[in-house]
Write a protein that holds these residues in place. Structure first.
Motif, short mmCIF file in Angstrom:
data_model
loop_
_atom_site.label_atom_id
_atom_site.label_comp_id
_atom_site.label_asym_id
_atom_site.label_seq_id
_atom_site.Cartn_x
_atom_site.Cartn_y
_atom_site.Cartn_z
N PRO A 230 -4.82 -9.45 -6.36
CA PRO A 230 -3.61 -9.94 -7.03
C PRO A 230 -2.41 -9.83 -6.10
O PRO A 230 -2.37 -8.96 -5.21
CB PRO A 230 -3.47 -9.00 -8.23
N ALA A 231 -1.46 -10.69 -6.28
CA ALA A 231 -0.24 -10.62 -5.46
C ALA A 231 0.47 -9.30 -5.70
O ALA A 231 0.52 -8.80 -6.84
CB ALA A 231 0.68 -11.79 -5.80
N VAL A 232 1.00 -8.72 -4.64
CA VAL A 232 1.78 -7.49 -4.78
C VAL A 232 3.06 -7.80 -5.54
O VAL A 232 3.79 -8.73 -5.16
CB VAL A 232 2.11 -6.88 -3.40
N ARG A 483 4.43 -1.20 -10.28
CA ARG A 483 3.09 -0.73 -9.94
C ARG A 483 2.22 -1.89 -9.51
O ARG A 483 2.18 -2.93 -10.18
CB ARG A 483 2.45 -0.03 -11.15
N ALA A 484 1.52 -1.72 -8.40
CA ALA A 484 0.57 -2.74 -7.95
C ALA A 484 -0.76 -2.52 -8.67
O ALA A 484 -1.13 -3.28 -9.56
CB ALA A 484 0.40 -2.68 -6.44
N THR A 485 -1.50 -1.48 -8.30
CA THR A 485 -2.75 -1.13 -8.97
C THR A 485 -2.84 0.39 -9.01
O THR A 485 -2.13 1.09 -8.27
CB THR A 485 -3.98 -1.68 -8.22
N PRO A 486 -3.73 0.95 -9.82
CA PRO A 486 -3.89 2.41 -9.83
C PRO A 486 -4.41 2.96 -8.51
O PRO A 486 -4.32 4.17 -8.27
CB PRO A 486 -4.91 2.64 -10.96
N ASP A 487 -4.98 2.09 -7.66
CA ASP A 487 -5.55 2.55 -6.39
C ASP A 487 -4.56 2.53 -5.23
O ASP A 487 -4.95 2.80 -4.09
CB ASP A 487 -6.77 1.68 -6.02
N THR A 488 -3.29 2.19 -5.52
CA THR A 488 -2.29 2.18 -4.45
C THR A 488 -1.20 3.19 -4.74
O THR A 488 -0.99 3.61 -5.88
CB THR A 488 -1.65 0.79 -4.31
#
Length: 542
Positions: A230-232, A483-488
């Motif tokens: 997904p786009a940041v 927030r981008a993703t939980p992994d970042t």
């Protein structure tokens, strides 16, 4: 007569000093010859088997975890260069001592060089990626050449220094001693030239192998992902001077590993074997087969377990790779929760490194992958080209095997990987952490509005809150970036009206489970550092 005695003493002292210098030079030239010939043979059989590389690797293997941690904290990514420099410095001192010994005992000096070859050979066979006889040949050949060089040079150095005339020293060209000195210099020059040629040829052979790997990377066009990232979000990058970039450029991405020489693997010859307990259909994949699979693209923050509180060893990149769980499932692997026989996945690198990951974590739905791309380009060699493994939410030493070539399914009870044998934890989920990027420690901002900002991370859980405290005051909420993703990681900022004087600024984060970052301070060993990052600043009066 006093004048004659004084002259004889000074001449004798000078002659002994010159003789010692020749002996030391002979020792250094012998060491240079040994290393050059070893490099030549290593270029013919296996570049990673050079004596400095294998001895350095053996030192790393036997260094306690606490000492490794100190080296990383002190020297950062230069720790391997410091180790290699230290090995060469010790070798030079050893060579000087053997050269002086050989002036009186040529055989003993030569035997000392052979002893160095034995040490190198023993280190070679002790390495996890040992290739047996092929790995000991460079050390043996180098030691034999070095011992012969020292034996010959020490003999000429001794003859060159034995003539001690009673009168004024004649010209070098007028005596047998002069011819002896010329003989030593000639032998030294020939030895140096031959060693230089051998070393240059060895480097050329090694470079030829490396050029094939470089060509395979340069000629690679990565396929488009079947599942793009997904786009940041536009608000994920705060416009605050001094804060870390959301996406870390490849050139700035941290590197922490044990490889003294970065492996250069030709993608055309790369293979990945999957086998072990619970693998119903063992398989071997080529790089082309891996690229032909549906690939995923994800933004993921990686963290090194050696990262101290507030440390630099983490970064975010956009990774492209083959989903690892799907690949394992095709081989018949099931996680323990569904009756699988293996609870540990052991990944092996081309240099013999082993990393163990929980199978349950790899196959629980997170974006575990065999990565082939990093920030839109093939993996850099420093970061694992052609293929590396990564599992979001786990520290790198249990998840991020670079230069991967083998995956074995086993159990935690049956096998301890490299770092576990050195007293690191078997399982290592990333801990919730926050870091202050600006102001820097001991900064001297002016009184008035000051922006405190940084990053927070809890891969797999995400960050829902960041708080800042000035001195012993109350905790106050910081502003969170999108927030981008939980992994970042997630950026944050806090507006502070700074008053003159010294102040301690502290930050803490709360993850997606509602757990607040602990204030308990621990070191990195055995499963990652904990505690809250703080910086001391002195605010200048307006």
């Amino acid at each position: 007569m006093p004048g004659v005695s004084s002259f004889s003493f000074s001449f004798g002292f000078r002659d002994n000093a010159l003789r010692a210098a020749r002996g030391g030079s002979a020792g250094l030239l012998a060491a240079f010859t040994a290393l050059a010939v070893a490099e030549l043979v290593a270029g013919l059989v296996r570049p990673a088997a050079g004596p400095v590389t294998v001895v350095g690797g053996a030192v790393i293997d036997r260094t306690p975890a606490g000492v490794k941690d100190f080296a990383i904290r002190t020297f950062g990514e230069n720790d391997k260069a410091v180790l290699q420099a230290g090995i060469l410095a010790l070798l030079a001192l050893f060579a000087l001592a053997l050269g002086l010994l050989a002036l009186r005992h040529r055989r003993a000096g030569a035997a000392g060089v052979l002893l160095f070859g034995i040490v190198g050979a023993a280190a070679a066979v002790s390495r996890p990626d040992s290739g047996g006889l092929a790995d000991v040949l460079p050390s043996w050949a180098g030691a034999a050449a070095g011992a012969l060089a020292l034996y010959v040079l020490a003999g000429r150095a001794g003859r060159a220094g034995r003539a001690t005339p009673a009168g004024p020293p004649p010209g070098d060209g007028d005596t047998a001693a002069g011819w002896s000195r010329r003989g030593f210099l000639t032998a030294a020059a020939v030895t140096a030239a031959a060693a230089t040629g051998a070393g240059a040829l060895g480097r050329a052979l090694t470079g030829r192998r490396g050029r094939a790997a470089v060509a395979s990377r340069n000629g690679l066009t990565l396929p488009a992902p079947a599942s793009p990232a997904p786009a940041v979000p536009a608000g994920a990058q705060l416009k605050v001077p001094g804060i870390s970039a959301f996406t870390t450029p490849n050139r700035d991405f941290y590197r922490v590993d044990t490889a003294l020489v970065v492996p250069r693997v030709d993608a055309a010859s790369w293979r990945l074997r999957i086998h072990g307990a619970g693998v119903d259909r063992p398989r071997v994949f080529t790089f082309a087969q891996l690229l032909a699979r549906p690939l995923i693209e994800r933004d993921i923050t990686l963290t090194c377990v050696s990262n101290e509180v507030g440390g630099p060893y983490l970064g975010t990149a956009r990774w492209l790779g083959a989903p690892l769980a799907r690949l394992l499932a095709e081989c018949g692997v099931e996680p323990p929760s569904r009756g699988g026989r293996a609870d540990q996945l052991v990944a092996r690198s081309v240099d013999g490194m082993t990393l163990g990951s929980p199978v349950e974590d790899v196959m629980d739905g997170r974006d575990s992958m065999l990565a082939v791309g990093m920030n839109g380009e093939p993996l850099p060699f420093d970061h694992g080209f052609p293929v590396r493994m990564l599992v979001p939410g786990l520290y790198g030493y249990v998840s991020a095997c670079k230069w991967i070539t083998d995956i074995e399914l086993t159990t935690f009870d049956a096998y301890d990987p490299y770092w576990v044998r050195r007293r690191w934890a078997k399982r290592a989920p990333v801990k919730t952490q926050a870091r202050i990027d600006t102001p820097r420690p001991f900064a001297r901002p002016a009184a008035g509005p000051v922006t405190v900002a940084g990053v927070a991370w809890a891969q797999g859980r995400g960050i829902t809150r960041v708080e800042v405290r000035i001195d012993d005051g109350p905790w106050r909420d910081a502003d969170l970036a999108a927030r981008a993703t939980p992994d970042t990681w997630r950026q944050w900022s806090f507006p502070w009206r700074a008053t003159p004087g010294g102040h301690t600024v502290t930050v803490r984060a709360t993850d997606g489970t509602g757990r607040v970052q602990t204030e308990e301070r621990t070191r990195t060993v055995p499963d990652g550092a904990s505690g809250r990052h703080s910086v001391f600043v002195t605010v200048a009066a307006p």
